[in-house]
Design a protein around this motif. Structure first.
Motif, PDB file in Angstrom:
ATOM      1  N   ASN A  48      17.989 -12.729   6.771  1.00 14.27           N
ATOM      2  CA  ASN A  48      17.066 -11.838   7.262  1.00 14.27           C
ATOM      3  C   ASN A  48      16.379 -12.438   8.545  1.00 14.27           C
ATOM      4  OD1 ASN A  48      17.614 -10.303   4.967  1.00 14.27           O
ATOM      5  ND2 ASN A  48      16.059 -11.400   3.534  1.00 14.27           N
ATOM      6  N   VAL A  49      15.833 -13.523   8.636  1.00  8.01           N
ATOM      7  CA  VAL A  49      15.285 -14.081   9.867  1.00  8.01           C
ATOM      8  C   VAL A  49      16.197 -14.074  11.132  1.00  8.01           C
ATOM      9  CG1 VAL A  49      14.312 -16.375  10.806  1.00  8.01           C
ATOM     10  CG2 VAL A  49      14.168 -15.864   8.471  1.00  8.01           C
ATOM     11  N   GLU A  50      17.306 -14.123  11.064  1.00  5.64           N
ATOM     12  CA  GLU A  50      18.235 -14.026  12.217  1.00  5.64           C
ATOM     13  C   GLU A  50      18.662 -12.559  12.633  1.00  5.64           C
ATOM     14  OE1 GLU A  50      21.952 -15.966  11.744  1.00  5.64           O
ATOM     15  OE2 GLU A  50      20.971 -17.914  11.707  1.00  5.64           O
ATOM     16  N   SER A  51      18.238 -11.655  11.627  1.00  9.17           N
ATOM     17  CA  SER A  51      18.327 -10.158  11.982  1.00  9.17           C
ATOM     18  C   SER A  51      17.316  -9.889  12.500  1.00  9.17           C
ATOM     19  CB  SER A  51      18.646  -9.469  10.558  1.00  9.17           C
ATOM     20  OG  SER A  51      18.404  -8.119  10.807  1.00  9.17           O
ATOM     21  N   TRP A  52      15.986 -10.326  11.936  1.00  8.69           N
ATOM     22  CA  TRP A  52      14.465 -10.096  12.469  1.00  8.69           C
ATOM     23  C   TRP A  52      14.574 -10.515  13.938  1.00  8.69           C
ATOM     24  CZ3 TRP A  52      10.698 -13.262  14.423  1.00  8.69           C
ATOM     25  CH2 TRP A  52       9.495 -12.655  14.779  1.00  8.69           C
ATOM     26  N   ILE A  53      15.077 -11.606  14.236  1.00  4.77           N
ATOM     27  CA  ILE A  53      15.219 -12.294  15.839  1.00  4.77           C
ATOM     28  C   ILE A  53      15.953 -11.237  16.627  1.00  4.77           C
ATOM     29  CG2 ILE A  53      15.944 -13.942  17.213  1.00  4.77           C
ATOM     30  CD1 ILE A  53      15.522 -15.944  14.919  1.00  4.77           C
ATOM     31  N   ASP A  54      16.945 -10.912  16.267  1.00  2.00           N
ATOM     32  CA  ASP A  54      17.797  -9.726  16.693  1.00  2.00           C
ATOM     33  C   ASP A  54      16.849  -8.442  17.015  1.00  2.00           C
ATOM     34  OD1 ASP A  54      19.654 -11.274  17.188  1.00  2.00           O
ATOM     35  OD2 ASP A  54      21.026 -10.593  15.642  1.00  2.00           O
ATOM     36  N   ASP A  55      16.257  -7.854  16.024  1.00  2.00           N
ATOM     37  CA  ASP A  55      15.625  -6.947  16.237  1.00  2.00           C
ATOM     38  C   ASP A  55      14.235  -7.010  17.156  1.00  2.00           C
ATOM     39  OD1 ASP A  55      17.144  -5.434  14.305  1.00  2.00           O
ATOM     40  OD2 ASP A  55      15.640  -5.783  12.650  1.00  2.00           O
ATOM     41  N   GLN A  56      13.676  -8.025  17.102  1.00  2.00           N
ATOM     42  CA  GLN A  56      12.550  -8.455  18.104  1.00  2.00           C
ATOM     43  C   GLN A  56      12.799  -8.704  19.403  1.00  2.00           C
ATOM     44  OE1 GLN A  56       9.106  -8.305  17.180  1.00  2.00           O
ATOM     45  NE2 GLN A  56      10.198  -7.400  15.269  1.00  2.00           N
ATOM     46  N   LEU A  57      14.117  -9.252  19.701  1.00  2.00           N
ATOM     47  CA  LEU A  57      14.517  -9.450  21.177  1.00  2.00           C
ATOM     48  C   LEU A  57      15.000  -8.136  21.479  1.00  2.00           C
ATOM     49  CD1 LEU A  57      16.994 -12.670  20.624  1.00  2.00           C
ATOM     50  CD2 LEU A  57      14.347 -12.492  21.788  1.00  2.00           C
ATOM     51  N   ASN A  58      15.442  -7.207  20.929  1.00  2.00           N
ATOM     52  CA  ASN A  58      15.670  -5.763  21.400  1.00  2.00           C
ATOM     53  C   ASN A  58      14.626  -5.186  21.714  1.00  2.00           C
ATOM     54  OD1 ASN A  58      18.550  -5.643  21.117  1.00  2.00           O
ATOM     55  ND2 ASN A  58      18.657  -5.291  18.955  1.00  2.00           N
ATOM     56  N   GLU A  59      13.447  -5.360  20.982  1.00  2.00           N
ATOM     57  CA  GLU A  59      12.161  -4.962  21.442  1.00  2.00           C
ATOM     58  C   GLU A  59      11.537  -5.377  22.732  1.00  2.00           C
ATOM     59  OE1 GLU A  59       9.136  -4.307  18.268  1.00  2.00           O
ATOM     60  OE2 GLU A  59      10.714  -3.741  16.723  1.00  2.00           O
ATOM     61  N   LEU A  60      11.628  -6.857  22.702  1.00  4.86           N
ATOM     62  CA  LEU A  60      10.909  -7.515  23.948  1.00  4.86           C
ATOM     63  C   LEU A  60      11.814  -6.995  25.152  1.00  4.86           C
ATOM     64  CD1 LEU A  60      10.377 -11.119  22.450  1.00  4.86           C
ATOM     65  CD2 LEU A  60       8.757  -9.434  22.993  1.00  4.86           C
ATOM     66  N   TYR A  61      13.179  -6.890  24.942  1.00  8.90           N
ATOM     67  CA  TYR A  61      14.096  -6.793  26.363  1.00  8.90           C
ATOM     68  C   TYR A  61      14.315  -5.086  26.498  1.00  8.90           C
ATOM     69  CZ  TYR A  61      14.887 -11.554  27.035  1.00  8.90           C
ATOM     70  OH  TYR A  61      14.819 -12.933  27.122  1.00  8.90           O
ATOM     71  N   LYS A  62      13.883  -4.478  25.450  1.00  4.88           N
ATOM     72  CA  LYS A  62      14.043  -2.839  25.437  1.00  4.88           C
ATOM     73  C   LYS A  62      15.457  -2.488  25.987  1.00  4.88           C
ATOM     74  CE  LYS A  62       9.158  -2.016  26.578  1.00  4.88           C
ATOM     75  NZ  LYS A  62       8.684  -2.336  25.509  1.00  4.88           N
ATOM     76  N   SER A  63      16.396  -3.410  25.572  1.00  4.91           N
ATOM     77  CA  SER A  63      17.795  -3.122  25.775  1.00  4.91           C
ATOM     78  C   SER A  63      18.617  -4.107  24.992  1.00  4.91           C
ATOM     79  CB  SER A  63      18.045  -3.130  27.162  1.00  4.91           C
ATOM     80  OG  SER A  63      18.075  -4.580  28.045  1.00  4.91           O
ATOM     81  N   ALA A  64      19.949  -3.872  25.451  1.00  5.84           N
ATOM     82  CA  ALA A  64      20.881  -4.903  24.878  1.00  5.84           C
ATOM     83  C   ALA A  64      20.754  -6.076  25.118  1.00  5.84           C
ATOM     84  CB  ALA A  64      22.217  -4.544  24.986  1.00  5.84           C
ATOM     85  N   THR A  65      20.777  -7.068  24.426  1.00  2.00           N
ATOM     86  CA  THR A  65      20.220  -8.622  24.365  1.00  2.00           C
ATOM     87  C   THR A  65      21.393  -9.370  24.510  1.00  2.00           C
ATOM     88  OG1 THR A  65      19.817  -8.849  22.096  1.00  2.00           O
ATOM     89  CG2 THR A  65      17.843  -8.158  23.377  1.00  2.00           C
ATOM     90  N   ASP A  66      22.360  -9.116  25.231  1.00  2.43           N
ATOM     91  CA  ASP A  66      23.549  -9.641  25.105  1.00  2.43           C
ATOM     92  C   ASP A  66      23.444 -11.163  25.900  1.00  2.43           C
ATOM     93  OD1 ASP A  66      24.835  -7.945  23.672  1.00  2.43           O
ATOM     94  OD2 ASP A  66      25.592  -6.992  25.605  1.00  2.43           O
ATOM     95  N   ASN A  67      22.530 -11.233  26.786  1.00  3.02           N
ATOM     96  CA  ASN A  67      22.233 -12.454  27.809  1.00  3.02           C
ATOM     97  C   ASN A  67      21.359 -13.469  27.185  1.00  3.02           C
ATOM     98  OD1 ASN A  67      19.893 -10.586  27.851  1.00  3.02           O
ATOM     99  ND2 ASN A  67      19.541 -10.972  29.873  1.00  3.02           N
ATOM    100  N   ILE A  68      20.950 -13.066  25.719  1.00  2.00           N
ATOM    101  CA  ILE A  68      20.103 -14.348  25.430  1.00  2.00           C
ATOM    102  C   ILE A  68      20.556 -14.463  23.984  1.00  2.00           C
ATOM    103  CG2 ILE A  68      18.220 -12.553  24.555  1.00  2.00           C
ATOM    104  CD1 ILE A  68      16.218 -15.209  25.115  1.00  2.00           C
ATOM    105  N   ASP A  69      20.747 -15.884  23.499  1.00  2.00           N
ATOM    106  CA  ASP A  69      21.046 -16.163  22.131  1.00  2.00           C
ATOM    107  C   ASP A  69      20.392 -17.225  21.803  1.00  2.00           C
ATOM    108  OD1 ASP A  69      22.485 -16.305  19.684  1.00  2.00           O
ATOM    109  OD2 ASP A  69      23.886 -17.858  20.695  1.00  2.00           O
ATOM    110  N   ILE A  70      19.433 -17.025  20.560  1.00  2.00           N
ATOM    111  CA  ILE A  70      18.520 -18.056  20.154  1.00  2.00           C
ATOM    112  C   ILE A  70      19.242 -18.496  19.141  1.00  2.00           C
ATOM    113  CG2 ILE A  70      16.351 -18.300  19.295  1.00  2.00           C
ATOM    114  CD1 ILE A  70      14.912 -16.358  20.613  1.00  2.00           C
ATOM    115  N   ASP A  71      19.373 -20.018  19.247  1.00  2.00           N
ATOM    116  CA  ASP A  71      20.109 -20.902  18.197  1.00  2.00           C
ATOM    117  C   ASP A  71      19.106 -21.191  17.113  1.00  2.00           C
ATOM    118  OD1 ASP A  71      21.744 -22.347  16.734  1.00  2.00           O
ATOM    119  OD2 ASP A  71      22.353 -23.664  18.244  1.00  2.00           O
ATOM    120  N   VAL A  72      19.183 -20.884  15.952  1.00  2.00           N
ATOM    121  CA  VAL A  72      18.102 -21.192  15.179  1.00  2.00           C
ATOM    122  C   VAL A  72      18.257 -22.573  14.567  1.00  2.00           C
ATOM    123  CG1 VAL A  72      17.412 -20.666  12.578  1.00  2.00           C
ATOM    124  CG2 VAL A  72      17.843 -18.819  14.125  1.00  2.00           C
ATOM    125  N   ASP A  73      19.689 -23.391  14.553  1.00  2.00           N
ATOM    126  CA  ASP A  73      19.755 -24.421  14.346  1.00  2.00           C
ATOM    127  C   ASP A  73      19.260 -25.337  15.236  1.00  2.00           C
ATOM    128  OD1 ASP A  73      21.149 -24.092  11.811  1.00  2.00           O
ATOM    129  OD2 ASP A  73      22.884 -23.610  12.837  1.00  2.00           O
TER     130      ASP A  73
END
Length: 113
Positions: A43-68
Motif C-alpha cells: 500500500n505504501v509503495e502504491s501510494w508513493i507511485d500515485d504521489q509521484l505521478n501527481e508531482l511529475y504530472k506524467s509518467a514517472t519512469d525516470n524516478i524510482d524510490i527504493d523504500v528499503d
C-alpha cells in the motif's frame, strides 16, 4: 517368452511422474501477521507511485524510490535529504510546498512500516 514381450506395449510411468513433478508450482503460505506487513508495504509503495505521478504530472519512469534504501537510513533528516536529492536529480516540476507535503506524508508512512 521373449516373443510375447515384444508384442506388448509397455508404458514408462516414471516419465509421466517426472512431467507431473515439473509442472507443479511452489506456493508459500504466510502467517496473518506477515501478510499484513506485506499488504501494508504494498500500500505504501502504491501510494508513493500515485504521489509521484501527481508531482511529475506524467509518467514517472525516470524516478524510482527504493523504500528499503530509505528505511536503512537511521535518521529522519537523512531520509529527507535522500528523497530530496532523488527529486532534484530528476528535475521534479512540483512546487516546494508540494514536495515538502509529500516528504512529510512519506516519512510518516515509512515510520509505520
Amino acid at each position: 517368452m521373449a516373443e510375447n514381450m515384444a508384442k506388448h506395449a509397455r508404458f514408462n510411468d516414471q516419465k509421466i511422474r517426472k512431467t507431473n513433478e515439473r509442472s507443479r508450482m511452489l506456493t508459500m503460505k504466510y502467517g496473518k501477521h506477515q501478510m499484513m506487513l506485506i499488504k501494508k508495504r504494498m500500500n505504501v509503495e502504491s501510494w508513493i507511485d500515485d504521489q509521484l505521478n501527481e508531482l511529475y504530472k506524467s509518467a514517472t519512469d525516470n524516478i524510482d524510490i527504493d523504500v528499503d534504501a530509505i528505511l536503512d537510513l537511521s535518521t529522519e533528516l537523512e531520509r529527507r535529504h535522500y528523497i530530496m536529492d532523488l527529486l532534484r536529480k530528476t528535475h521534479c516540476p512540483a512546487t516546494d510546498s508540494q514536495i515538502h507535503d509529500f516528504l512529510d506524508q512519506l516519512i510518516q508512512k515509512l515510520n509505520m512500516l
